[in-house]
Design a protein around this motif. Sequence first.
Motif, short mmCIF file in Angstrom:
data_model
loop_
_atom_site.label_atom_id
_atom_site.label_comp_id
_atom_site.label_asym_id
_atom_site.label_seq_id
_atom_site.Cartn_x
_atom_site.Cartn_y
_atom_site.Cartn_z
N ASP A 211 70.18 41.89 60.24
CA ASP A 211 68.98 42.71 60.08
C ASP A 211 68.18 42.21 58.87
O ASP A 211 68.57 42.39 57.73
N ARG A 212 67.02 41.60 59.15
CA ARG A 212 66.21 41.02 58.07
C ARG A 212 65.57 42.10 57.21
O ARG A 212 65.46 41.95 56.00
N ARG A 213 65.13 43.19 57.83
CA ARG A 213 64.50 44.26 57.05
C ARG A 213 65.48 44.91 56.09
O ARG A 213 65.13 45.24 54.96
N LEU A 214 66.69 45.10 56.53
CA LEU A 214 67.70 45.70 55.66
C LEU A 214 67.99 44.78 54.48
O LEU A 214 68.08 45.25 53.34
N ARG A 215 68.13 43.48 54.73
CA ARG A 215 68.35 42.54 53.62
C ARG A 215 67.20 42.58 52.64
O ARG A 215 67.41 42.54 51.43
N TRP A 216 65.98 42.67 53.16
CA TRP A 216 64.81 42.72 52.29
C TRP A 216 64.84 43.97 51.43
O TRP A 216 64.61 43.91 50.23
N ARG A 217 65.13 45.11 52.02
CA ARG A 217 65.18 46.36 51.26
C ARG A 217 66.30 46.35 50.23
O ARG A 217 66.13 46.84 49.11
N LEU A 218 67.42 45.80 50.59
CA LEU A 218 68.51 45.72 49.63
C LEU A 218 68.17 44.80 48.47
O LEU A 218 68.54 45.06 47.33
N ARG A 219 67.46 43.71 48.75
CA ARG A 219 67.02 42.83 47.67
C ARG A 219 66.05 43.53 46.74
O ARG A 219 66.10 43.34 45.53
N LEU A 220 65.16 44.36 47.31
CA LEU A 220 64.24 45.11 46.47
C LEU A 220 64.99 46.09 45.59
O LEU A 220 64.67 46.27 44.41
N LEU A 221 65.98 46.75 46.14
CA LEU A 221 66.76 47.69 45.35
C LEU A 221 67.57 46.98 44.29
O LEU A 221 67.83 47.53 43.22
N GLY A 222 67.95 45.74 44.57
CA GLY A 222 68.71 44.96 43.61
C GLY A 222 67.87 44.38 42.49
O GLY A 222 68.39 43.75 41.59
N GLY A 223 66.59 44.57 42.53
CA GLY A 223 65.74 44.08 41.46
C GLY A 223 65.16 42.70 41.71
O GLY A 223 64.55 42.13 40.82
N ALA A 224 65.32 42.15 42.89
CA ALA A 224 64.80 40.82 43.18
C ALA A 224 63.44 40.93 43.86
O ALA A 224 63.18 40.34 44.89
#
Length: 113
Positions: free
Chosen positions: A24-37
């Motif tokens: 899931d690309r959207r989930l990876r993107w959201r998790l990266r945003l939450l991770g500060g990247a």
Amino acid sequence: MKAHHLNAREQRLLEETERQLTGDRRLRWRLRLLGGACRLRHVLAAVLPGRWVLAVAALVSLVLLITGIATGSPGVIWAFAICWLVTWGVVLRAAYRWATTHLGSDDRRKPYV
């Protein structure tokens, strides 16, 4: 992830869910945003849809080209040059996205090297 306290059916369901979430690309993107990247390209990808950006960039490039030819102003010519580079960047990004969505990893041709 191995969970030894799960039976075979639950383990199989867990592995299938993990496989789906990994793709899931959207989930990876959201998790990266939450991770500060949070990078500019991620924010722009979320805010601006690809087709509209391509259409607007091409239209602005065309208008600046015509204006630059008509006026000969160095500022307009430089603005066209910068916009032209951005337009090609958007075109290449759109082509890459199209290729990754329409050509799976199994369907890609190997280079003739």
